[in-house]
Write an enzyme that holds these catalytic residues in place. Structure first.
Site, PDB file in Angstrom:
ATOM      1  N   LYS A 185       1.146   4.894   3.494  1.00 50.97           N
ATOM      2  CA  LYS A 185       1.937   3.677   3.655  1.00 50.97           C
ATOM      3  C   LYS A 185       1.213   2.532   4.360  1.00 50.97           C
ATOM      4  O   LYS A 185       1.837   1.583   4.838  1.00 50.97           O
ATOM      5  CB  LYS A 185       3.277   3.948   4.367  1.00 50.97           C
ATOM      6  CG  LYS A 185       4.079   5.104   3.840  1.00 50.97           C
ATOM      7  CD  LYS A 185       4.141   5.197   2.343  1.00 50.97           C
ATOM      8  CE  LYS A 185       5.001   4.157   1.685  1.00 50.97           C
ATOM      9  NZ  LYS A 185       4.990   4.354   0.202  1.00 50.97           N
ATOM     10  N   HIS A 212      -5.658   9.951   1.184  1.00 50.16           N
ATOM     11  CA  HIS A 212      -5.029   9.797   2.508  1.00 50.16           C
ATOM     12  C   HIS A 212      -5.634  10.828   3.469  1.00 50.16           C
ATOM     13  O   HIS A 212      -5.088  11.082   4.541  1.00 50.16           O
ATOM     14  CB  HIS A 212      -3.523  10.059   2.444  1.00 50.16           C
ATOM     15  CG  HIS A 212      -2.713   8.986   1.772  1.00 50.16           C
ATOM     16  ND1 HIS A 212      -3.020   7.653   1.847  1.00 50.16           N
ATOM     17  CD2 HIS A 212      -1.549   9.054   1.050  1.00 50.16           C
ATOM     18  CE1 HIS A 212      -2.111   6.961   1.170  1.00 50.16           C
ATOM     19  NE2 HIS A 212      -1.214   7.783   0.680  1.00 50.16           N
ATOM     20  N   SER A 229       7.922   2.655   7.065  1.00 51.99           N
ATOM     21  CA  SER A 229       7.679   2.676   5.625  1.00 51.99           C
ATOM     22  C   SER A 229       7.663   4.113   5.096  1.00 51.99           C
ATOM     23  O   SER A 229       8.237   4.427   4.042  1.00 51.99           O
ATOM     24  CB  SER A 229       6.339   1.981   5.339  1.00 51.99           C
ATOM     25  OG  SER A 229       6.070   1.981   3.968  1.00 51.99           O
ATOM     26  N   MET A 238       3.381  -8.246  -6.951  1.00 50.31           N
ATOM     27  CA  MET A 238       3.215  -6.800  -7.159  1.00 50.31           C
ATOM     28  C   MET A 238       4.554  -6.082  -7.238  1.00 50.31           C
ATOM     29  O   MET A 238       4.676  -5.055  -7.890  1.00 50.31           O
ATOM     30  CB  MET A 238       2.328  -6.209  -6.057  1.00 50.31           C
ATOM     31  CG  MET A 238       0.857  -6.540  -6.263  1.00 50.31           C
ATOM     32  SD  MET A 238      -0.236  -5.803  -5.042  1.00 50.31           S
ATOM     33  CE  MET A 238       0.073  -4.051  -5.234  1.00 50.31           C
ATOM     34  N   LYS A 286       9.492  -3.864   1.672  1.00 47.51           N
ATOM     35  CA  LYS A 286       9.558  -5.174   2.332  1.00 47.51           C
ATOM     36  C   LYS A 286       8.199  -5.857   2.414  1.00 47.51           C
ATOM     37  O   LYS A 286       8.133  -7.078   2.447  1.00 47.51           O
ATOM     38  CB  LYS A 286      10.129  -5.021   3.743  1.00 47.51           C
ATOM     39  CG  LYS A 286      11.603  -4.679   3.766  1.00 47.51           C
ATOM     40  CD  LYS A 286      12.204  -5.001   5.120  1.00 47.51           C
ATOM     41  CE  LYS A 286      13.674  -4.650   5.159  1.00 47.51           C
ATOM     42  NZ  LYS A 286      14.193  -4.706   6.543  1.00 47.51           N
TER      43      LYS A 286
HETATM   44  N1  PPS Z   1       0.962  -6.876  -2.023  1.00 48.39           N
HETATM   45  C1  PPS Z   1       1.474  -6.312  -0.943  1.00 48.39           C
HETATM   46  N2  PPS Z   1       1.615  -7.033   0.198  1.00 48.39           N
HETATM   47  C2  PPS Z   1       2.144  -6.478   1.302  1.00 48.39           C
HETATM   48  N3  PPS Z   1       2.588  -5.197   1.372  1.00 48.39           N
HETATM   49  C3  PPS Z   1       2.472  -4.453   0.253  1.00 48.39           C
HETATM   50  C4  PPS Z   1       1.911  -4.954  -0.938  1.00 48.39           C
HETATM   51  N4  PPS Z   1       1.940  -3.980  -1.871  1.00 48.39           N
HETATM   52  C5  PPS Z   1       2.501  -2.901  -1.278  1.00 48.39           C
HETATM   53  N5  PPS Z   1       2.831  -3.190  -0.011  1.00 48.39           N
HETATM   54  C6  PPS Z   1       3.516  -2.327   0.957  1.00 48.39           C
HETATM   55  O1  PPS Z   1       2.680  -1.248   1.325  1.00 48.39           O
HETATM   56  C7  PPS Z   1       3.509  -0.107   1.617  1.00 48.39           C
HETATM   57  C8  PPS Z   1       3.144   1.023   0.686  1.00 48.39           C
HETATM   58  O2  PPS Z   1       1.913   1.528   1.134  1.00 48.39           O
HETATM   59  P1  PPS Z   1       0.976   2.441   0.252  1.00 48.39           P
HETATM   60  O3  PPS Z   1       0.652   1.769  -1.014  1.00 48.39           O
HETATM   61  O4  PPS Z   1      -0.134   2.847   1.144  1.00 48.39           O
HETATM   62  O5  PPS Z   1       1.936   3.667  -0.055  1.00 48.39           O
HETATM   63  S1  PPS Z   1       1.452   5.098  -0.539  1.00 48.39           S
HETATM   64  O6  PPS Z   1       0.945   5.809   0.649  1.00 48.39           O
HETATM   65  O7  PPS Z   1       0.440   4.920  -1.554  1.00 48.39           O
HETATM   66  O8  PPS Z   1       2.694   5.727  -1.058  1.00 48.39           O
HETATM   67  C9  PPS Z   1       4.953  -0.568   1.438  1.00 48.39           C
HETATM   68  O9  PPS Z   1       5.347  -1.076   2.702  1.00 48.39           O
HETATM   69  P2  PPS Z   1       6.876  -1.251   3.161  1.00 48.39           P
HETATM   70  O10 PPS Z   1       7.429  -2.371   2.360  1.00 48.39           O
HETATM   71  O11 PPS Z   1       6.793  -1.598   4.622  1.00 48.39           O
HETATM   72  O12 PPS Z   1       7.568   0.051   2.925  1.00 48.39           O
HETATM   73  C10 PPS Z   1       4.760  -1.664   0.399  1.00 48.39           C
HETATM   74  O13 PPS Z   1       5.816  -2.560   0.298  1.00 48.39           O
END
Ligand code: PPS
Length: 304
Positions: free
Chosen positions: A56, A117, A147, A241, A267
């Site tokens: 996350k 990870h 998250s 995205m 979010k």
């Molecule tokens: N473009 C962009 N900008 C900002 N934030 C973003 C973006 N893309 C993905 N996210 C947020 O990243 C969180 C998901 O993390 P991961 O991709 O590492 O998830 S995973 O581990 O692969 O399942 C998850 O965070 P939270 O919204 O806080 O839950 C996603 O919303």
């Protein structure tokens, strides 16, 4: 076979929350644990680029940035497949006939972009032996916890998180899949100058995407002009995205990821922890954080 083909196999509804089993003291799903020999013996290649993160921390975001850079900002090319098919997730293991990350990576032509990870001590040794490039992205622990909690609620591939209060304890004790956030971040931070590691922060990318994306471009040895850079910034913004079926996991069957419980692109902000942590949880967390992170020079930003 990829996850988004699951419908064809009528596998929907057959997924139940997975069992877990430790690998060297770190919690994993049982499927990963049982496949550990293959994962540990994975053969990295010198031109592999590995995106490494704690769960996350912005993995999917980084994948999209890296893919856009590799494809010189060509939006159509980045639409060729889901992020989870474009960049094999090396340790991820699902029941057959779904392909494991190792199988997908082995079938992929070079130069490969892979994701993980895994913490430094669990990373297959061939990555170090081949002096691969690593792009590590760290996100502050509080937002990661929030998250991850929502993700575990909606994702059948991970254990049930319980209540927020229960999850708070589970997370600080490192009893989540992929282990302790503290150990993960410290481990990668401590070795960052010994290997080819570009260490970035989610919060920095959020605050100044252009600047951070430029670092990635340089690290990947690319030279892209300003127009391409601007396209990459636009296309990898959260709002874009969130609407993009190749990044938002909308093609994953609901029986696996129920986005009505919580969307994968939830979010995408810095500081959502303030909407979840009580005052006393926050105080307790800060105390534990101080103790667990003692002696490390890493600094996180908790709000923008
Ligand atoms: N473009 C962009 N900008 C900002 N934030 C973003 C973006 N893309 C993905 N996210 C947020 O990243 C969180 C998901 O993390 P991961 O991709 O590492 O998830 S995973 O581990 O692969 O399942 C998850 O965070 P939270 O919204 O806080 O839950 C996603 O919303």
């Amino acid at each position: 076979m990829s996850l988004d083909k699951m419908k064809d196999l009528h596998l929907e509804g057959k997924y139940i929350k997975p069992e877990t089993k430790e690998v060297n003291g770190i919690l994993m799903t049982k499927l990963i644990s049982d496949n550990w020999d293959k994962i540990w013996n994975f053969q990295a290649k010198p031109d592999d680029l590995l995106i490494a993160t704690y769960a996350k921390a912005g993995t999917t975001w980084t994948q999209e940035i890296v893919d856009m850079i590799q494809n010189d900002g060509d939006v159509q090319k980045c639409q060729r497949a889901n992020t989870f098919d474009r960049h094999p997730f090396i340790e991820w293991t699902l029941p057959p006939p779904l392909n494991s990350g190792v199988e997908k990576a082995n079938a992929m032509p070079s130069p490969r972009i892979l994701r993980t990870h895994l913490s430094t001590q669990l990373l297959p040794p061939s990555f170090w032996e081949n002096n691969c490039k690593f792009l590590y992205v760290a996100r502050n622990a509080k937002d990661c916890m929030v998250s991850y909690y929502h993700f575990q609620k909606m994702n059948q591939g991970l254990p049930e998180p319980g209540t927020w209060e229960e999850y708070f304890e589970t997370f600080i004790n490192g009893k989540v899949v992929w282990g302790s956030w503290f150990d993960h971040v410290k481990g990668w931070w401590e070795i960052k100058d010994r290997y080819q590691i570009l260490f970035l922060f989610y919060e920095d990318i959020k605050r100044d995407p252009k600047h951070e994306i430029q670092k990635v471009i340089k690290f990947m040895g690319k030279n892209l002009d300003e127009t391409v850079l601007n396209t990459i910034v636009q296309e990898t913004a959260f709002e874009k995205m969130k609407e993009n079926p190749m990044t938002n996991r909308s093609t994953v069957p609901k029986s696996m990821m129920d986005q009505s419980i919580s969307p994968f692109m939830r979010k995408g902000m810095v500081g959502d922890w303030k909407n979840h942590f009580t005052v006393s949880q926050n105080e307790r967390f800060d105390e534990i954080y101080k103790r667990k992170m003692e002696g490390t020079s890493i600094k996180f930003c908790l709000e923008l």
